[in-house]
Design a protein around this motif. Structure first.
Motif, PDB file in Angstrom:
ATOM      1  N   SER A 156      57.008  44.068  49.862  1.00 14.12           N
ATOM      2  CA  SER A 156      56.222  42.822  50.177  1.00 14.12           C
ATOM      3  C   SER A 156      54.782  43.387  50.118  1.00 14.12           C
ATOM      4  N   ASN A 157      54.736  44.782  50.986  1.00 12.83           N
ATOM      5  CA  ASN A 157      53.363  45.443  50.838  1.00 12.83           C
ATOM      6  C   ASN A 157      53.131  45.980  49.727  1.00 12.83           C
ATOM      7  N   ILE A 158      53.717  46.578  48.650  1.00 17.81           N
ATOM      8  CA  ILE A 158      53.631  46.858  47.672  1.00 17.81           C
ATOM      9  C   ILE A 158      52.982  45.732  46.670  1.00 17.81           C
ATOM     10  N   THR A 159      53.797  44.877  46.634  1.00 20.67           N
ATOM     11  CA  THR A 159      53.375  43.659  45.916  1.00 20.67           C
ATOM     12  C   THR A 159      52.316  43.119  46.290  1.00 20.67           C
ATOM     13  N   GLU A 160      51.620  42.871  47.563  1.00 20.31           N
ATOM     14  CA  GLU A 160      50.323  42.684  47.980  1.00 20.31           C
ATOM     15  C   GLU A 160      49.451  43.727  47.368  1.00 20.31           C
ATOM     16  N   SER A 161      49.527  44.817  47.373  1.00 21.72           N
ATOM     17  CA  SER A 161      48.627  45.802  47.002  1.00 21.72           C
ATOM     18  C   SER A 161      48.461  45.630  45.379  1.00 21.72           C
ATOM     19  N   LEU A 162      49.510  45.469  44.696  1.00 18.36           N
ATOM     20  CA  LEU A 162      49.564  45.151  43.181  1.00 18.36           C
ATOM     21  C   LEU A 162      48.560  44.091  42.974  1.00 18.36           C
ATOM     22  N   MET A 163      49.005  42.904  43.920  1.00 16.79           N
ATOM     23  CA  MET A 163      48.045  41.776  43.513  1.00 16.79           C
ATOM     24  C   MET A 163      46.708  41.930  43.960  1.00 16.79           C
ATOM     25  N   GLY A 164      46.083  42.835  44.749  1.00 22.50           N
ATOM     26  CA  GLY A 164      44.794  43.313  45.206  1.00 22.50           C
ATOM     27  C   GLY A 164      44.350  43.933  44.042  1.00 22.50           C
ATOM     28  N   ILE A 165      44.988  44.692  43.364  1.00 14.41           N
ATOM     29  CA  ILE A 165      44.900  45.597  42.379  1.00 14.41           C
ATOM     30  C   ILE A 165      44.327  44.664  41.205  1.00 14.41           C
ATOM     31  N   SER A 166      45.517  43.639  40.857  1.00 11.78           N
ATOM     32  CA  SER A 166      45.302  42.727  39.991  1.00 11.78           C
ATOM     33  C   SER A 166      44.093  41.729  39.977  1.00 11.78           C
ATOM     34  N   ARG A 167      43.915  41.484  41.178  1.00 12.71           N
ATOM     35  CA  ARG A 167      42.564  40.826  41.357  1.00 12.71           C
ATOM     36  C   ARG A 167      41.093  41.571  41.045  1.00 12.71           C
ATOM     37  N   MET A 168      41.263  42.599  41.525  1.00  8.40           N
ATOM     38  CA  MET A 168      40.366  43.645  41.210  1.00  8.40           C
ATOM     39  C   MET A 168      40.071  43.817  39.638  1.00  8.40           C
ATOM     40  N   MET A 169      41.109  44.105  38.988  1.00  2.28           N
ATOM     41  CA  MET A 169      40.890  44.154  37.398  1.00  2.28           C
ATOM     42  C   MET A 169      40.614  42.913  37.000  1.00  2.28           C
ATOM     43  N   SER A 170      41.147  41.829  37.299  1.00  2.00           N
ATOM     44  CA  SER A 170      40.414  40.335  36.961  1.00  2.00           C
ATOM     45  C   SER A 170      38.862  40.296  36.931  1.00  2.00           C
ATOM     46  N   GLN A 171      38.385  40.739  38.238  1.00  5.66           N
ATOM     47  CA  GLN A 171      36.931  40.750  38.513  1.00  5.66           C
ATOM     48  C   GLN A 171      36.373  41.760  37.612  1.00  5.66           C
ATOM     49  N   GLN A 172      36.936  42.733  37.296  1.00 10.07           N
ATOM     50  CA  GLN A 172      36.237  43.614  36.353  1.00 10.07           C
ATOM     51  C   GLN A 172      36.437  43.215  34.877  1.00 10.07           C
ATOM     52  N   VAL A 173      37.239  42.440  34.327  1.00  7.71           N
ATOM     53  CA  VAL A 173      37.372  41.933  33.174  1.00  7.71           C
ATOM     54  C   VAL A 173      36.348  40.861  33.189  1.00  7.71           C
ATOM     55  N   GLN A 174      36.101  40.199  34.235  1.00  8.25           N
ATOM     56  CA  GLN A 174      35.146  38.932  34.407  1.00  8.25           C
ATOM     57  C   GLN A 174      33.866  39.484  34.043  1.00  8.25           C
ATOM     58  N   GLN A 175      33.562  40.820  34.725  1.00  4.48           N
ATOM     59  CA  GLN A 175      32.226  41.536  34.797  1.00  4.48           C
ATOM     60  C   GLN A 175      32.086  41.872  33.433  1.00  4.48           C
ATOM     61  N   SER A 176      32.865  42.422  32.724  1.00  3.21           N
ATOM     62  CA  SER A 176      32.837  42.818  31.397  1.00  3.21           C
ATOM     63  C   SER A 176      32.496  41.784  30.343  1.00  3.21           C
ATOM     64  N   GLU A 177      32.977  40.560  30.568  1.00  2.00           N
ATOM     65  CA  GLU A 177      33.026  39.438  29.659  1.00  2.00           C
ATOM     66  C   GLU A 177      31.393  39.042  29.886  1.00  2.00           C
ATOM     67  N   GLU A 178      30.817  39.011  31.010  1.00  6.19           N
ATOM     68  CA  GLU A 178      29.526  38.905  31.462  1.00  6.19           C
ATOM     69  C   GLU A 178      28.509  39.890  30.791  1.00  6.19           C
ATOM     70  N   THR A 179      29.064  41.234  30.706  1.00  7.29           N
ATOM     71  CA  THR A 179      28.428  42.268  30.134  1.00  7.29           C
ATOM     72  C   THR A 179      28.317  42.070  28.663  1.00  7.29           C
ATOM     73  N   VAL A 180      29.382  41.465  28.151  1.00  6.87           N
ATOM     74  CA  VAL A 180      29.417  41.263  26.447  1.00  6.87           C
ATOM     75  C   VAL A 180      28.465  39.816  26.276  1.00  6.87           C
ATOM     76  N   GLN A 181      28.351  38.984  27.094  1.00  6.52           N
ATOM     77  CA  GLN A 181      27.738  37.903  26.917  1.00  6.52           C
ATOM     78  C   GLN A 181      25.921  38.141  26.988  1.00  6.52           C
ATOM     79  N   THR A 182      25.924  39.095  27.998  1.00  4.03           N
ATOM     80  CA  THR A 182      24.450  39.744  28.228  1.00  4.03           C
ATOM     81  C   THR A 182      23.924  40.382  26.799  1.00  4.03           C
TER      82      THR A 182
END
Length: 228
Positions: free
Chosen positions: A136-162
């Motif tokens: 469960s702890n590992i799953t929570e950590s992976l979910m946190g990593i997934s959320r962080m990567m999702s934010q990075q993808v969103q930032q990349s999309e904003e950079t591409v738009q800029t």
């Protein structure tokens, strides 16, 4: 046309990144799976489906790359496709290793359970609870990593738009420079024409002055020296 084509390419790329992250998280779940084999089978089924979707998106991106008009954009997309394929092969290798490690761990766990017998039932229960908590702890950590990567993808999309907006601004400035260049060339032609006209006017003035002086001399000659 290129800007319109970049939208599906960007969406396809985002989906590839999404499935890649989901596969990595699922492989980690397999590696940490405490058993039984039925749970491992369910996880593998989910991973197979994600690989199926990922493979389809990579094929779509490859087809889009082949349809590009510019050779540079085509080659850039094909390099991205090649990188995604290599990443997929790496994920598949990690998947196989995770399955092997998980099966070995489950087999060892079952052997230990058989050897321990009835006296270890309580201990096994505690161990399972501990493993479940760890998972469960590992799953929570992976979910946190997934959320962080999702934010990075969103930032990349904003950079591409800029970057896209900056590109449009540069193109507009280039058009303005072209217009100014045409105006400057027209002004140069007008100045050249004016200089030629000025030279013609000076020549006419000189000829008129010469004619005037000749006339004056002629009149003076007739009055002062009529006998000549």
């Amino acid at each position: 046309m290129a800007a319109a084509a970049s939208v599906p390419v960007r969406v396809c790329h985002q989906e590839i990144v999404k499935f890649d992250l989901e596969i990595k998280a699922a492989v980690q779940d397999i590696r940490d799976c405490p058993g039984p084999l039925s749970a491992l089978t369910e996880l593998n089924a989910a991973v197979k489906e994600k690989f199926h979707h990922l493979r389809g998106r990579i094929q779509e991106l490859e087809q889009m790359a082949k349809e590009q008009d510019k050779e540079s954009e085509k080659q850039a997309l094909l390099r991205e496709v090649e990188n995604h394929k290599k990443q997929m092969l790496s994920n598949q290798a990690a998947w196989r290793k995770a399955n092997l490690a998980c099966k070995i761990a489950i087999d060892n766990s079952e052997k230990d359970q058989l050897l321990q017998g009835r006296d270890s039932l309580k201990q096994r229960k505690t161990t399972k609870e501990s493993l479940a908590e760890s998972a469960s702890n590992i799953t929570e950590s992976l979910m946190g990593i997934s959320r962080m990567m999702s934010q990075q993808v969103q930032q990349s999309e904003e950079t591409v738009q800029t970057l896209a907006n900056s590109s449009r601004t540069i193109l507009e400035a280039n058009e303005e420079f072209k217009s100014m260049s045409g105006t400057i060339q027209l002004g140069r032609k007008l100045i050249t024409k004016y200089n030629r006209r000025e030279l013609t006017d000076k020549l006419l003035i000189f000829l008129a002055l010469a004619l005037f002086l000749a006339t004056v001399l002629y009149i003076l000659k007739k009055r002062l020296f009529p006998f000549l």
